[in-house]
Design a protein around this motif. Structure first.
Motif, mmCIF file in Angstrom:
data_model
loop_
_atom_site.group_PDB
_atom_site.id
_atom_site.type_symbol
_atom_site.label_atom_id
_atom_site.label_comp_id
_atom_site.label_asym_id
_atom_site.label_seq_id
_atom_site.Cartn_x
_atom_site.Cartn_y
_atom_site.Cartn_z
ATOM 1 N N GLN A 82 0.861 -1.286 -0.078
ATOM 2 C CA GLN A 82 0.167 -0.161 0.155
ATOM 3 C C GLN A 82 1.018 1.370 -0.076
ATOM 4 O OE1 GLN A 82 -3.182 0.353 -0.406
ATOM 5 N NE2 GLN A 82 -3.497 -2.012 -0.389
ATOM 6 N N GLN A 83 1.976 1.342 0.773
ATOM 7 C CA GLN A 83 2.871 2.296 0.870
ATOM 8 C C GLN A 83 3.498 2.481 -0.567
ATOM 9 O OE1 GLN A 83 5.970 1.991 3.663
ATOM 10 N NE2 GLN A 83 6.750 4.260 3.242
ATOM 11 N N LEU A 84 3.920 1.488 -1.206
ATOM 12 C CA LEU A 84 4.390 1.702 -2.638
ATOM 13 C C LEU A 84 3.285 2.086 -3.739
ATOM 14 C CD1 LEU A 84 6.580 1.157 -4.709
ATOM 15 C CD2 LEU A 84 5.872 -1.369 -4.827
ATOM 16 N N ASN A 85 1.980 1.738 -3.646
ATOM 17 C CA ASN A 85 1.092 2.052 -4.318
ATOM 18 C C ASN A 85 0.709 3.713 -4.352
ATOM 19 O OD1 ASN A 85 0.561 -0.031 -5.702
ATOM 20 N ND2 ASN A 85 -0.907 -0.799 -4.479
ATOM 21 N N GLY A 86 0.926 4.076 -2.985
ATOM 22 C CA GLY A 86 0.748 5.351 -2.720
ATOM 23 C C GLY A 86 1.876 6.315 -3.321
ATOM 24 N N PHE A 87 3.254 5.576 -3.615
ATOM 25 C CA PHE A 87 4.164 6.449 -4.204
ATOM 26 C C PHE A 87 3.804 6.691 -5.684
ATOM 27 C CE2 PHE A 87 7.083 5.633 -0.514
ATOM 28 C CZ PHE A 87 7.424 7.019 -0.537
ATOM 29 N N LEU A 90 9.803 -8.578 -7.599
ATOM 30 C CA LEU A 90 9.297 -7.014 -7.729
ATOM 31 C C LEU A 90 10.204 -5.988 -7.857
ATOM 32 C CD1 LEU A 90 6.801 -5.392 -8.567
ATOM 33 C CD2 LEU A 90 6.340 -5.473 -6.045
ATOM 34 N N ALA A 91 11.028 -6.148 -6.648
ATOM 35 C CA ALA A 91 12.282 -5.011 -6.252
ATOM 36 C C ALA A 91 12.925 -5.226 -7.696
ATOM 37 C CB ALA A 91 13.000 -5.354 -5.108
ATOM 38 N N GLN A 92 13.415 -6.254 -8.292
ATOM 39 C CA GLN A 92 14.307 -6.264 -9.280
ATOM 40 C C GLN A 92 13.569 -5.602 -10.553
ATOM 41 O OE1 GLN A 92 15.155 -10.296 -9.974
ATOM 42 N NE2 GLN A 92 16.507 -10.622 -8.052
ATOM 43 N N THR A 93 12.432 -6.077 -10.884
ATOM 44 C CA THR A 93 11.680 -5.196 -11.987
ATOM 45 C C THR A 93 11.578 -3.779 -11.848
ATOM 46 O OG1 THR A 93 10.216 -7.077 -12.256
ATOM 47 C CG2 THR A 93 9.684 -5.126 -13.060
ATOM 48 N N LEU A 94 11.182 -3.230 -10.555
ATOM 49 C CA LEU A 94 11.214 -1.805 -10.364
ATOM 50 C C LEU A 94 12.600 -1.267 -10.463
ATOM 51 C CD1 LEU A 94 8.787 -1.903 -6.969
ATOM 52 C CD2 LEU A 94 8.455 -1.381 -9.352
ATOM 53 N N ARG A 95 13.720 -1.733 -10.133
ATOM 54 C CA ARG A 95 14.905 -1.264 -10.060
ATOM 55 C C ARG A 95 15.013 -1.102 -11.586
ATOM 56 N NH1 ARG A 95 17.947 1.121 -5.984
ATOM 57 N NH2 ARG A 95 17.585 0.031 -4.174
ATOM 58 N N ALA A 96 14.801 -2.229 -12.492
ATOM 59 C CA ALA A 96 15.168 -2.120 -13.826
ATOM 60 C C ALA A 96 14.466 -1.127 -14.649
ATOM 61 C CB ALA A 96 14.753 -3.352 -14.514
ATOM 62 N N LEU A 146 12.190 2.025 0.249
ATOM 63 C CA LEU A 146 10.796 0.955 0.221
ATOM 64 C C LEU A 146 11.282 -0.094 -0.710
ATOM 65 C CD1 LEU A 146 8.268 0.341 1.028
ATOM 66 C CD2 LEU A 146 7.446 1.798 -0.794
ATOM 67 N N ILE A 147 12.083 0.304 -1.872
ATOM 68 C CA ILE A 147 12.550 -0.649 -2.780
ATOM 69 C C ILE A 147 13.460 -1.833 -2.087
ATOM 70 C CG2 ILE A 147 13.627 -1.347 -5.125
ATOM 71 C CD1 ILE A 147 12.401 1.226 -6.151
ATOM 72 N N GLU A 148 14.494 -1.011 -1.189
ATOM 73 C CA GLU A 148 15.429 -1.946 -0.708
ATOM 74 C C GLU A 148 14.776 -2.583 0.340
ATOM 75 O OE1 GLU A 148 18.258 0.874 1.102
ATOM 76 O OE2 GLU A 148 19.129 1.335 -0.991
ATOM 77 N N GLN A 149 13.714 -2.335 1.020
ATOM 78 C CA GLN A 149 12.876 -3.076 1.878
ATOM 79 C C GLN A 149 12.367 -4.318 1.199
ATOM 80 O OE1 GLN A 149 9.919 -1.045 3.966
ATOM 81 N NE2 GLN A 149 9.047 -2.730 4.959
ATOM 82 N N PHE A 150 11.928 -4.192 -0.055
ATOM 83 C CA PHE A 150 11.129 -5.249 -0.849
ATOM 84 C C PHE A 150 12.358 -6.260 -1.242
ATOM 85 C CE2 PHE A 150 7.218 -2.616 -1.473
ATOM 86 C CZ PHE A 150 6.471 -3.551 -1.393
ATOM 87 N N GLU A 151 13.524 -5.685 -1.517
ATOM 88 C CA GLU A 151 14.623 -6.587 -1.792
ATOM 89 C C GLU A 151 14.983 -7.382 -0.833
ATOM 90 O OE1 GLU A 151 16.921 -3.790 -5.234
ATOM 91 O OE2 GLU A 151 17.647 -3.880 -3.045
ATOM 92 N N GLN A 152 14.773 -7.122 0.630
ATOM 93 C CA GLN A 152 15.145 -7.831 1.564
ATOM 94 C C GLN A 152 13.763 -8.971 2.143
ATOM 95 O OE1 GLN A 152 18.242 -8.123 2.541
ATOM 96 N NE2 GLN A 152 18.630 -6.420 1.231
ATOM 97 N N SER A 153 12.832 -8.973 1.276
ATOM 98 C CA SER A 153 11.712 -9.659 1.349
ATOM 99 C C SER A 153 11.218 -10.748 0.331
ATOM 100 C CB SER A 153 10.324 -8.620 1.624
ATOM 101 O OG SER A 153 10.256 -8.078 0.318
ATOM 102 N N PRO A 154 10.271 -11.426 0.646
ATOM 103 C CA PRO A 154 10.006 -12.470 -0.539
ATOM 104 C C PRO A 154 9.538 -11.984 -1.793
ATOM 105 C CG PRO A 154 8.775 -12.965 1.662
ATOM 106 C CD PRO A 154 9.716 -11.689 1.948
#
Length: 373
Positions: free
Chosen positions: A271-276, A309-315, A297-305
């Motif tokens: 939800q926080q990501l969608n807010g951005f 998704l974090a890799q796609t957002l980085r790309a 927030l993306i770094e937080q996703f990289e440390q999660s399951p």
């Protein structure tokens, strides 16, 4: 209703502009004109054939609004075209306007091609939307190019790969003038934009980015709680933005997430990501202020399951961040795809792609509004 007429004065010579003309002969020409009520107006024109005594050449009198070797005026042909485009069938027009069904079709195709010819040679728009849509099972997909600033279809090209679009893009006029290209998260279209539109900035489509985030979250939810994923009411609450839920809906969702701590953390991070992602029209100063929080927030996703998704957002980080500065999206393009589907359905499908392209450009590229055909 029959009307007889003849020209009042002699024109100048078409070739040398000399005024010295003599009438060699006079011909009778009969044409269908506009309808007055339920009556058809028929024009009987006396057409002189002139001889220029200066250049010794011959020509017939020209009438405004009447094409050569035609049996109807342009006003009458346009009347039939607009009526057929407005939904009147060929059979009905053949009765009311006293012409054959084949003539109605021929006149309609003539005006459609005239519209498309007026659109040819245009330069690329500055704000371009690019997306794919399905054409036929035999010929596959087609690529739609949309002028997002003027809400018009710029062109439709068969194929969606770089190899199939290469010859078209190389001869596309004004592609160096494109400043913004809006697309979904397609790596193929991104390579095409970088290669053939060197001065354009790529902006990710907001709808597709939010949908990607929701899809990744629903897959993780399936792994943690397969049974809860089958609850349609709970599925609706999970998909929607948290700030759009009512107090009762928030309480029901809170009771469910209290049983799954990991899922609860992923949900609120989503939800926080969608807010951005839904933010737009930010100035440069505010965007720079929000950027560190978004990267954290993306770094937080990289440390999660949700590391995929974090890799796609980085790309796609730069095109996604550009959504904050630009309000344009491919929603206009998706709307045109719906209208194209309506066109194809009314025609009972198209086999020839060029006929399909001409019809789409005439209806969606002329004034941006689909009329009944």
């Amino acid at each position: 209703m029959h009307v007889w007429a003849r020209p009042k004065r002699r024109p100048s010579c078409l070739y040398c502009q000399a005024p010295n003309l003599r009438i060699k002969a006079t011909y009778q020409r009969t044409l269908k004109h506009t309808r007055q009520g339920n009556q058809l107006m028929v024009l009987h024109l006396a057409v002189p054939k002139y001889h220029c005594t200066q250049c010794n050449r011959y020509f017939r009198h020209r009438f405004a609004g009447i094409g050569p070797r035609r049996r109807a005026t342009e006003a009458y042909r346009l009347e039939v075209f607009e009526a057929h485009e407005g939904g009147v069938s060929q059979r009905k027009l053949s009765i009311t306007h006293q012409i054959g069904s084949a003539t109605v079709e021929r006149w309609y195709q003539s005006f459609v091609k005239q519209r498309v010819s007026e659109l040819s040679g245009r330069a690329c728009p500055q704000v371009l939307g690019i997306d794919e849509h399905f054409f036929t099972r035999k010929q596959g997909y087609a690529t739609t190019l949309v002028d997002l600033k003027n809400h018009k279809v710029f062109d439709v090209v068969l194929g969606r790969s770089e190899a199939s679009l290469r010859s078209y893009l190389k001869r596309l006029p004004g592609r160096e003038n494109v400043r913004v290209i809006v697309m979904d998260l397609s790596e193929t279209y991104r390579r095409i934009a970088q290669q053939y539109f060197p001065n354009a900035m790529i902006v990710a489509d907001r709808f597709h980015v939010v949908r990607l985030v929701n899809q990744h979250f629903l897959k993780l939810w399936q792994q943690y709680d397969p049974e809860g994923r089958k609850n349609r009411g709970l599925l609706s609450l999970m998909r929607r933005h948290h700030w759009k839920l009512s107090a009762v809906q928030k309480e029901n969702l809170r009771q469910y997430l209290a049983q799954e701590p990991v899922l609860r953390a992923l949900y609120f991070a989503k939800q926080q990501l969608n807010g951005f992602l839904v933010m737009k029209s930010l100035n440069r100063k505010r965007a720079q202020k929000m950027m560190p929080q978004f990267l954290a927030l993306i770094e937080q996703f990289e440390q999660s399951p949700a590391r995929a998704l974090a890799q796609t957002l980085r790309a796609w980080l730069e095109p996604i961040v550009r959504m904050w500065r630009f309000t344009k999206s491919n929603g206009i393009t998706e709307g045109f795809h719906t209208k194209m589907e309506m066109l194809s359905r009314r025609a009972y499908g198209f086999r020839n792609f060029e006929n399909y392209r001409i019809r789409v450009l005439a209806q969606c590229g002329w004034n941006g509004v689909i009329n009944r055909v």
